[in-house]
Design an enzyme around this catalytic site. Structure first.
Site, PDB file in Angstrom:
ATOM      1  CB  SER A  64      39.439  43.656  38.724  1.00  0.00           C
ATOM      2  OG  SER A  64      39.763  42.803  38.719  1.00  0.00           O
ATOM      3  CE  LYS A  67      40.617  40.960  41.112  1.00  0.00           C
ATOM      4  NZ  LYS A  67      41.474  40.411  40.538  1.00  0.00           N
ATOM      5  CE1 TYR A 189      38.134  38.024  42.456  1.00  0.00           C
ATOM      6  CE2 TYR A 189      37.068  36.540  40.878  1.00  0.00           C
ATOM      7  CZ  TYR A 189      38.335  37.511  41.061  1.00  0.00           C
ATOM      8  OH  TYR A 189      38.676  37.907  40.232  1.00  0.00           O
ATOM      9  CE1 TYR A 241      43.225  43.436  36.632  1.00  0.00           C
ATOM     10  CE2 TYR A 241      42.529  44.054  34.871  1.00  0.00           C
ATOM     11  CZ  TYR A 241      41.842  44.118  35.479  1.00  0.00           C
ATOM     12  OH  TYR A 241      40.998  44.157  36.207  1.00  0.00           O
ATOM     13  CB  VAL A 259      36.471  43.071  33.173  1.00  0.00           C
ATOM     14  CG1 VAL A 259      37.640  43.041  33.054  1.00  0.00           C
ATOM     15  CG2 VAL A 259      36.080  42.217  34.137  1.00  0.00           C
TER      16      VAL A 259
HETATM   17  N1  GLU Z   1      35.715  38.669  38.259  1.00  0.00           N
HETATM   18  C1  GLU Z   1      36.846  38.900  37.230  1.00  0.00           C
HETATM   19  C2  GLU Z   1      37.255  37.881  36.698  1.00  0.00           C
HETATM   20  O1  GLU Z   1      37.567  36.896  37.723  1.00  0.00           O
HETATM   21  C3  GLU Z   1      37.576  40.389  37.377  1.00  0.00           C
HETATM   22  C4  GLU Z   1      38.572  40.650  36.913  1.00  0.00           C
HETATM   23  C5  GLU Z   1      38.731  41.686  36.422  1.00  0.00           C
HETATM   24  O2  GLU Z   1      38.151  42.991  36.508  1.00  0.00           O
HETATM   25  O3  GLU Z   1      39.659  42.609  35.266  1.00  0.00           O
HETATM   26  O4  GLU Z   1      37.915  37.705  36.105  1.00  0.00           O
END
Ligand code: GLU
Length: 305
Positions: A64, A67, A189, A241, A259
């Site tokens: 993430s 992003k 993505y 988050y 993650v």
């Molecule tokens: N590629 C992960 C997903 O879409 C990213 C989530 C993350 O790092 O929080 O679930």
């Protein structure tokens, strides 16, 4: 600021044998192979200093954290118009939650939950003929390294198990907020999430956010200084988050987690710190990285507050 080296040495000694409560992420099967004991710290300053400790050579998937970088790319290409299709509010729910999206008619709360990031990726397809190539080149330039790649094994493993992300994208498409084929959006993505970096490359690639949008390594303006302020504001309010409030309370810095176990944080005007430790707490954030950063700002006596 001249005591950074002593501080991170102390923190490394304090935390090197305690990975923290929780588990390595396994909902993306290829992530489950990460070493639960892995631990690395890097600090880079706007005036060119670099400090590293622990498994700083180990590459991990930034997940993430990507992003923020894709949002920076799109801000550059689209400007303020992007805020018509994604919000700027914390979601208070899990990164891959579907519930809010239905109530809010396919407009994701912010660009750092999965729904928001999928919308950003979708619009990058409109602005870039070869989006995957543009993304990886952008990240290589920020990190000042050509040795940064998509981890194909992780990307394909995530594509194979991307049921929730497909559901998010389909729901948003039904509201007219995804323009391109869902399969293509998910493919790009999952590739951006699979980008592999070590902590030093990660810390360096966020330095433009500590330096009013300019990459101090080569003087290039990545986003405007206002853009940097906005990215930092979003990281502070939405970067971890549904643990963003707790992180702001404990650490007091804009940051983004993934993650894969990485967290990168910014002290505007001064430095970035990246920590990797793949054991995650119940919110999907690295427990040991949070504790390390909490102690770092406490000992340094500097945060954004
Ligand atoms: N590629 C992960 C997903 O879409 C990213 C989530 C993350 O790092 O929080 O679930």
């Amino acid at each position: 600021m001249d005591n950074i080296e002593q501080i991170i040495n102390r923190l490394y000694e304090k935390y090197k044998d305690c990975a923290g409560e929780g588990e390595v992420a396994s909902y993306i099967p290829a992530l489950a192979g990460a070493d639960p004991d892995g631990y690395a710290i890097a600090v880079t300053t706007v005036d060119g200093k670099e400090y590293v400790l622990g498994d700083y050579d180990t590459k991990f998937s930034i997940q993430s954290i990507s992003k923020v970088l894709t949002l920076a790319m799109l801000m550059k290409q689209m400007g303020e118009d992007l805020w018509h299709f994604v919000g700027k509010e914390p979601s208070g729910s899990a990164f891959n939650s579907l519930i809010q999206l239905e109530y809010e008619k396919g407009i994701p709360r912010n660009p750092f939950i999965n729904a928001g990031a999928l919308v950003i990726t979708d619009r990058l397809i409109n602005f870039n003929q070869k989006p995957k190539q543009s993304i990886i080149e952008f990240v290589r330039e920020l990190a000042g390294s050509e040795d940064i790649y998509f981890d194909k094994t992780i990307a394909l493993s995530e594509i194979d198990t991307s049921f929730r992300n497909e559901a998010l994208a389909s729901l948003m498409k039904s509201f007219g907020n995804i323009n391109n084929d869902i399969e293509e959006v998910i493919d790009i993505y999952c590739h951006q999430c699979s980008i592999s970096m070590n902590v030093l490359e990660l810390a360096k690639s966020f330095l433009f956010l500590a330096n009013a949008g300019v990459n101090p390594a080569d003087g290039r303006q990545i986003v405007s200084s206002r853009g940097a302020k906005r990215l930092n504001a979003l990281m502070l309010t939405c970067g971890l988050y549904n643990e963003s409030g707790e992180f702001a309370y404990r650490v007091g810095l804009p940051a983004k987690s993934g993650v894969g176990g990485g967290i990168v944080a910014v002290i505007p005007g001064k430095l970035t710190i990246a920590v990797w430790s793949p054991v995650l707490n119940k919110n999907g954030n690295s427990s040991r990285a949070i504790s390390t950063m909490e102690d770092f700002t406490t000992e340094l006596g500097i945060s954004v507050f």
